[in-house]
Design a protein around this motif. Sequence first.
Motif, PDB file in Angstrom:
ATOM      1  N   LEU A  44       0.829  -1.202   0.000  1.00 10.78           N
ATOM      2  CA  LEU A  44       0.000   0.000   0.000  1.00 10.78           C
ATOM      3  C   LEU A  44       0.867   1.259   0.000  1.00 10.78           C
ATOM      4  N   ASP A  45       0.323   2.322  -0.548  1.00 13.51           N
ATOM      5  CA  ASP A  45       0.970   3.618  -0.503  1.00 13.51           C
ATOM      6  C   ASP A  45       0.981   4.111   0.945  1.00 13.51           C
TER       7      ASP A  45
ATOM      8  N   THR B 286      -2.207   5.745   2.209  1.00 11.96           N
ATOM      9  CA  THR B 286      -3.445   4.971   2.213  1.00 11.96           C
ATOM     10  C   THR B 286      -3.951   4.805   3.642  1.00 11.96           C
ATOM     11  N   ARG B 287      -5.254   5.054   3.802  1.00 12.39           N
ATOM     12  CA  ARG B 287      -5.855   4.895   5.122  1.00 12.39           C
ATOM     13  C   ARG B 287      -6.686   3.624   5.146  1.00 12.39           C
ATOM     14  N   LEU B 288      -6.700   2.981   6.316  1.00  9.80           N
ATOM     15  CA  LEU B 288      -7.504   1.793   6.538  1.00  9.80           C
ATOM     16  C   LEU B 288      -8.587   2.111   7.555  1.00  9.80           C
TER      17      LEU B 288
ATOM     18  N   TYR C  46      -9.651   5.285  11.925  1.00  7.60           N
ATOM     19  CA  TYR C  46      -8.882   5.253  10.694  1.00  7.60           C
ATOM     20  C   TYR C  46      -7.401   5.209  11.031  1.00  7.60           C
TER      21      TYR C  46
ATOM     22  N   ALA D  49      -3.478   5.127   9.279  1.00  3.49           N
ATOM     23  CA  ALA D  49      -2.651   5.277   8.084  1.00  3.49           C
ATOM     24  C   ALA D  49      -1.758   4.056   7.959  1.00  3.49           C
ATOM     25  N   SER D  50      -1.530   3.612   6.732  1.00  5.48           N
ATOM     26  CA  SER D  50      -0.684   2.428   6.553  1.00  5.48           C
ATOM     27  C   SER D  50       0.745   2.710   7.008  1.00  5.48           C
TER      28      SER D  50
ATOM     29  N   LEU E 206     -10.309  -0.837   3.074  1.00  5.68           N
ATOM     30  CA  LEU E 206      -9.564   0.254   2.450  1.00  5.68           C
ATOM     31  C   LEU E 206     -10.469   1.458   2.265  1.00  5.68           C
TER      32      LEU E 206
ATOM     33  N   HIS F 198     -11.175   4.738   0.079  1.00  2.00           N
ATOM     34  CA  HIS F 198     -10.889   5.358  -1.199  1.00  2.00           C
ATOM     35  C   HIS F 198     -11.325   6.814  -1.132  1.00  2.00           C
ATOM     36  N   ASP F 199     -10.362   7.721  -1.203  1.00  4.17           N
ATOM     37  CA  ASP F 199     -10.674   9.142  -1.176  1.00  4.17           C
ATOM     38  C   ASP F 199     -10.965   9.614  -2.590  1.00  4.17           C
TER      39      ASP F 199
END
Length: 83
Positions: free
Chosen positions: A12-13, A16-18, A30, A32-33, A69, A71-72
């Motif tokens: 993941l970038d 990217t937030r989970l 939330y 962050a990866s 995941l 998605h923004d």
Amino acid sequence: MNWKTDLKLADLDAATRLEVTCKRCGLCRYEASAALMRDPELTQAYLDEVEHTLRCSDRVCRGAVRVALVHDSKTEGFVGGMA
């Protein structure tokens, strides 16, 4: 097989937030990866292993969580009409 068993946290970038949702109490947070990658045991873990390792952030609950995941994407309203 699903996307959680195919995808590693390292894939993941960093931005990217989970979404981490408790299965017991429903508390959602939330992560962050990049923040999860700071844990040495999670750097090469698949997302299903990350899901199994994480727990609810409520100190009373500590239940199992579900990972998704985020998605923004910018959502725009319907621009149209009847002619």
